[in-house]
Enzyme design. Structure first.
Site, PDB file in Angstrom:
ATOM      1  N   LYS A  13      -6.195   0.924  -1.182  1.00  0.00           N
ATOM      2  CA  LYS A  13      -5.076   1.337  -2.040  1.00  0.00           C
ATOM      3  C   LYS A  13      -5.209   0.726  -3.444  1.00  0.00           C
ATOM      4  O   LYS A  13      -5.088   1.434  -4.444  1.00  0.00           O
ATOM      5  CB  LYS A  13      -3.729   0.899  -1.414  1.00  0.00           C
ATOM      6  CG  LYS A  13      -3.494   1.447  -0.003  1.00  0.00           C
ATOM      7  CD  LYS A  13      -2.157   1.032   0.567  1.00  0.00           C
ATOM      8  CE  LYS A  13      -1.984  -0.456   0.803  1.00  0.00           C
ATOM      9  NZ  LYS A  13      -2.890  -1.033   1.846  1.00  0.00           N
ATOM     10  N   ARG A  88       6.809   0.234   2.932  1.00  0.00           N
ATOM     11  CA  ARG A  88       6.144  -0.090   4.196  1.00  0.00           C
ATOM     12  C   ARG A  88       6.908   0.441   5.391  1.00  0.00           C
ATOM     13  O   ARG A  88       6.417   0.356   6.503  1.00  0.00           O
ATOM     14  CB  ARG A  88       6.043  -1.609   4.372  1.00  0.00           C
ATOM     15  CG  ARG A  88       5.337  -2.337   3.272  1.00  0.00           C
ATOM     16  CD  ARG A  88       3.852  -2.090   3.348  1.00  0.00           C
ATOM     17  NE  ARG A  88       3.194  -2.813   2.289  1.00  0.00           N
ATOM     18  CZ  ARG A  88       2.139  -3.591   2.461  1.00  0.00           C
ATOM     19  NH1 ARG A  88       1.611  -3.733   3.644  1.00  0.00           N
ATOM     20  NH2 ARG A  88       1.592  -4.195   1.441  1.00  0.00           N
ATOM     21  N   ARG A 127     -13.831  -9.057   0.770  1.00  0.00           N
ATOM     22  CA  ARG A 127     -13.167  -8.765  -0.521  1.00  0.00           C
ATOM     23  C   ARG A 127     -13.136  -9.994  -1.433  1.00  0.00           C
ATOM     24  O   ARG A 127     -12.853 -11.096  -1.000  1.00  0.00           O
ATOM     25  CB  ARG A 127     -11.722  -8.314  -0.264  1.00  0.00           C
ATOM     26  CG  ARG A 127     -10.913  -8.226  -1.555  1.00  0.00           C
ATOM     27  CD  ARG A 127      -9.648  -7.460  -1.414  1.00  0.00           C
ATOM     28  NE  ARG A 127      -8.747  -8.018  -0.413  1.00  0.00           N
ATOM     29  CZ  ARG A 127      -7.637  -7.397  -0.004  1.00  0.00           C
ATOM     30  NH1 ARG A 127      -7.321  -6.218  -0.512  1.00  0.00           N
ATOM     31  NH2 ARG A 127      -6.873  -7.951   0.906  1.00  0.00           N
ATOM     32  N   ARG A 160      -8.699 -13.994  -1.053  1.00  0.00           N
ATOM     33  CA  ARG A 160      -7.278 -14.173  -0.769  1.00  0.00           C
ATOM     34  C   ARG A 160      -7.081 -14.994   0.503  1.00  0.00           C
ATOM     35  O   ARG A 160      -7.812 -14.826   1.472  1.00  0.00           O
ATOM     36  CB  ARG A 160      -6.611 -12.795  -0.610  1.00  0.00           C
ATOM     37  CG  ARG A 160      -6.160 -12.204  -1.922  1.00  0.00           C
ATOM     38  CD  ARG A 160      -5.748 -10.764  -1.841  1.00  0.00           C
ATOM     39  NE  ARG A 160      -4.839 -10.406  -0.756  1.00  0.00           N
ATOM     40  CZ  ARG A 160      -4.311  -9.185  -0.602  1.00  0.00           C
ATOM     41  NH1 ARG A 160      -4.601  -8.221  -1.472  1.00  0.00           N
ATOM     42  NH2 ARG A 160      -3.510  -8.917   0.406  1.00  0.00           N
ATOM     43  N   ARG A 171      -2.151  -9.007  10.197  1.00  0.00           N
ATOM     44  CA  ARG A 171      -1.761  -7.932   9.249  1.00  0.00           C
ATOM     45  C   ARG A 171      -2.093  -6.562   9.833  1.00  0.00           C
ATOM     46  O   ARG A 171      -1.328  -5.617   9.693  1.00  0.00           O
ATOM     47  CB  ARG A 171      -2.488  -8.117   7.913  1.00  0.00           C
ATOM     48  CG  ARG A 171      -1.951  -9.294   7.121  1.00  0.00           C
ATOM     49  CD  ARG A 171      -2.894  -9.684   6.006  1.00  0.00           C
ATOM     50  NE  ARG A 171      -3.067  -8.657   4.996  1.00  0.00           N
ATOM     51  CZ  ARG A 171      -4.144  -8.561   4.228  1.00  0.00           C
ATOM     52  NH1 ARG A 171      -5.148  -9.395   4.351  1.00  0.00           N
ATOM     53  NH2 ARG A 171      -4.215  -7.618   3.341  1.00  0.00           N
TER      54      ARG A 171
END
Ligand code: AP5
Length: 212
Positions: A13, A88, A127, A160, A171
């Site tokens: 996203k 969400r 990431r 992160r 998650r």
């Protein structure tokens, strides 16, 4: 134009929102980025958000909705925006619909980026993000030209906290878009499902096509 980007953690996203913003000039509004900025600045909201983010939980609706409503009340959101990471759930979607309706606007497109779970895990664990400008990279799929440095601004790249294996698992269990949320946009006739498994450069034109 107002659009929402839906998809599980790691679907792409943020990556695609940056590209769409560049191609269309649409304002990119990311609730995850807003929370991370509060955490960096050590605000009260940041402290609260962090206690949820670190466990892979969603921040409570009332907090997130009021932050989002304040953001879209600003002048730069008057002509349109692209929401990344919001809504969400149906409560958030209805709050967004109501806030836009107050200004005579509505969601024009909901773009659902679909990616299988096993691919999501490898995307999140590889990431890297720029500390200065937020540009996203991936150590294998979208590496920076110089390891540890942002191509866009030269800033330092970091991983992160919530991309650690145990938080990623949580998650992925708790934060996939619920079927009722997808249905909310299907019923409104604005839902487009995009195959997010393709390489980054092939997903962008599919999304831009859905916006036409
Ligand atoms: P947020 O930052 O929104 O996290 P998220 O939804 O989990 O999404 P991600 O940012 O992890 O993934 P993405 O889909 O943007 O993927 P990306 O482009 O980075 O939220 C963080 C936290 O804030 C939440 O956990 C929650 O606590 C809180 N929060 C936020 N919004 C909230 C809300 N509305 N309500 C309540 N709480 C909220 O890509 C991932 C990696 O894959 C990158 O390395 C990228 O380079 C790579 N990649 C992307 N596309 C491809 C591709 N096609 N092929 C190969 N690699 C790719």
């Amino acid at each position: 134009m107002y659009i929402v980007l839906l998809g599980p953690p790691g679907a792409g996203k943020g990556t695609q929102a940056d590209r769409i913003a560049e191609a269309t000039g649409l304002l990119h509004v990311s609730t995850g980025d807003m929370f991370r900025e509060h955490v960096r600045n050590g605000t009260e909201l940041g402290e609260l958000a962090r206690s949820y983010m670190d466990k892979g939980d969603l921040v409570p609706d009332e907090v997130t909705i009021s932050m989002l409503k304040e953001r879209i009340s600003r002048d730069d959101a008057a002509q349109g925006a692209m929401f990344d990471g919001f809504p969400r759930n149906v409560v958030q979607a209805e709050a967004l619909d109501a806030a836009l309706a107050e200004r005579g606007n509505k969601i024009d497109r909901a773009l659902l980026i679909s990616v299988p779970d096993e691919e999501l895990v490898s995307r999140l664990s590889g990431r890297w993000m720029c500390r200065e400008c937020g540009r996203l990279f991936h150590e294998r799929f979208d590496p920076p030209s110089v390891a540890g440095k942002c191509d866009a601004c030269g800033g330092e790249l970091y991983q992160r906290e919530d991309d650690k294996a145990d938080v990623v698992r949580s998650r992925l269990e708790k934060q996939k878009p619920p079927e009722e949320l997808i249905d909310h946009y299907r019923k409104a006739g604005v839902l487009h499902e995009i195959d997010g498994q393709k390489p980054i450069d092939e997903v962008t034109p599919l999304l831009l096509e859905a916006l036409r």
